[in-house]
Write an enzyme that holds these catalytic residues in place. Structure first.
Site, short mmCIF file in Angstrom:
data_model
loop_
_atom_site.label_atom_id
_atom_site.label_comp_id
_atom_site.label_asym_id
_atom_site.label_seq_id
_atom_site.Cartn_x
_atom_site.Cartn_y
_atom_site.Cartn_z
N LYS A 52 0.84 -1.20 0.00
CA LYS A 52 0.00 0.00 0.00
C LYS A 52 0.88 1.25 0.00
CE LYS A 52 -3.81 -2.42 2.31
NZ LYS A 52 -4.56 -2.71 3.53
N GLN A 96 -4.53 -1.49 9.87
CA GLN A 96 -4.47 -2.82 9.27
C GLN A 96 -5.02 -3.87 10.23
OE1 GLN A 96 -3.66 -3.35 6.10
NE2 GLN A 96 -3.78 -5.58 6.17
N ASP A 119 -10.92 2.82 4.30
CA ASP A 119 -11.25 1.39 4.22
C ASP A 119 -12.76 1.18 4.13
OD1 ASP A 119 -9.25 -0.53 4.10
OD2 ASP A 119 -8.77 -0.36 6.24
#
Ligand code: GUN
Length: 292
Positions: A52, A96, A119
């Site tokens: 990412k 994460q 997200d």
């Protein structure tokens, strides 16, 4: 049979974003800035977060990686999140998952400012998505929609069977594909671990989305001729003949199912690469939506 090439499509999307970023720079505007919070040293998470951050660099975004010790307390992590919420130089960030067991994941996700939740895991974004309002759509279902749209896979009036009801993939893709619009207007069935006679359902499906996490579960006998197959599975299966000691397997027995299908995503190189591209797309949207 057409391969839905996520590697190529994600590159195209990244190129499109790069063009937008370049013109932002030329106008003297601040470029999008994404941060990623990684708690602990989980191997797969390190790989994902690394990709990412690298992708941000490739397309001209600013990126920040915040690494925290496995032992960090929930309160300390919440303080870190509060700082990120207040940081005016930051457009979006992700925490994460999975988090260590002593941390309440739900409490952390609820603390993220929905305007920075690239997200799309916060209930405010999930609710907005379900109500057809502008929202950050979770990267994996967003990536699937993009593949279907860009390859012009027919979805209107088609029967789509989604296997899996996770909050990150199964549930949101079932909502998106039943909504009005591109890659939508499908009749959606959601199947899960308590579903009876799964293969009776998959055999009726025009489109199957496999998000189960069991390697090569979907076999040719479970699929109708000409179906479209979306494979979200990414399981590491031990394989000593491979330098890494494992291979990545999808939820679909690819060769035999591909022979019967009209469109299919490979693993790797299908849905996986799309997720990073869509995270970047959400970060660009955050920059554009939150412009003061
Ligand atoms: N872990 C696995 N997939 C994801 C994702 O899309 N976002 C975050 N934050 N964690 C993950």
């Amino acid at each position: 049979m057409t391969i839905l090439d996520g590697k190529k499509t994600s590159q195209e999307i990244k190129e499109e974003i790069k063009v937008t970023v370049t013109s932002m720079k030329e106008r003297g505007e601040r470029v999008p800035h994404l941060a990623a919070v990684l708690v602990g040293n989980d191997g797969a998470s390190l790989t994902y977060v690394g990709s990412k951050v690298r992708s941000c660099e490739q397309i001209g975004f600013e990126s920040t990686l915040i690494r925290l010790e496995e032992e960090i307390s929930e309160e300390e992590l919440l303080l870190q999140i509060d700082q990120l919420n207040k940081d005016k130089t930051l457009d979006g960030y992700i925490v994460q998952l999975p988090l260590p067991k002593h941390i309440n994941e739900e409490r952390i996700l609820l603390a993220i400012d929905p305007k920075k939740d690239v997200d799309g895991f916060h209930p405010a974004n999930f609710g907005r998505m379900a109500l057809d309002l502008d929202a950050f759509i979770p990267a994996t279902p967003f990536g699937i929609i993009q593949l279907l749209e860009r390859y012009e896979v027919p979805t209107s009036g088609k029967h789509c069977v989604v296997v899996g009801r996770s909050h990150i993939v199964g549930r949101p893709i079932s909502i998106l594909m039943s909504q009005k619009g591109p890659a939508g207007d499908a009749t959606v069935t959601v199947a899960h671990s308590r579903t009876k006679n799964l293969s009776e359902l998959t055999k009726q499906a025009d489109i199957i989305v496999m998000a189960l996490g069991i390697p090569e579960y979907l076999t040719a006998d479970m699929v109708k001729e000409g179906a479209t197959i979306i494979d979200v599975g990414i399981t590491r299966v031990a394989d000593e003949s491979h330098p890494k000691g494992y291979v990545i397997k999808g939820d679909v027995a690819f060769d035999e199912v591909a022979a019967k299908s009209s469109f299919i995503t490979p693993v790797p190189g299908g849905v996986g690469p799309m997720t990073i591209a869509m995270l970047l797309k959400n970060t660009l949207l955050a920059r554009q939506w939150n412009q003061a």
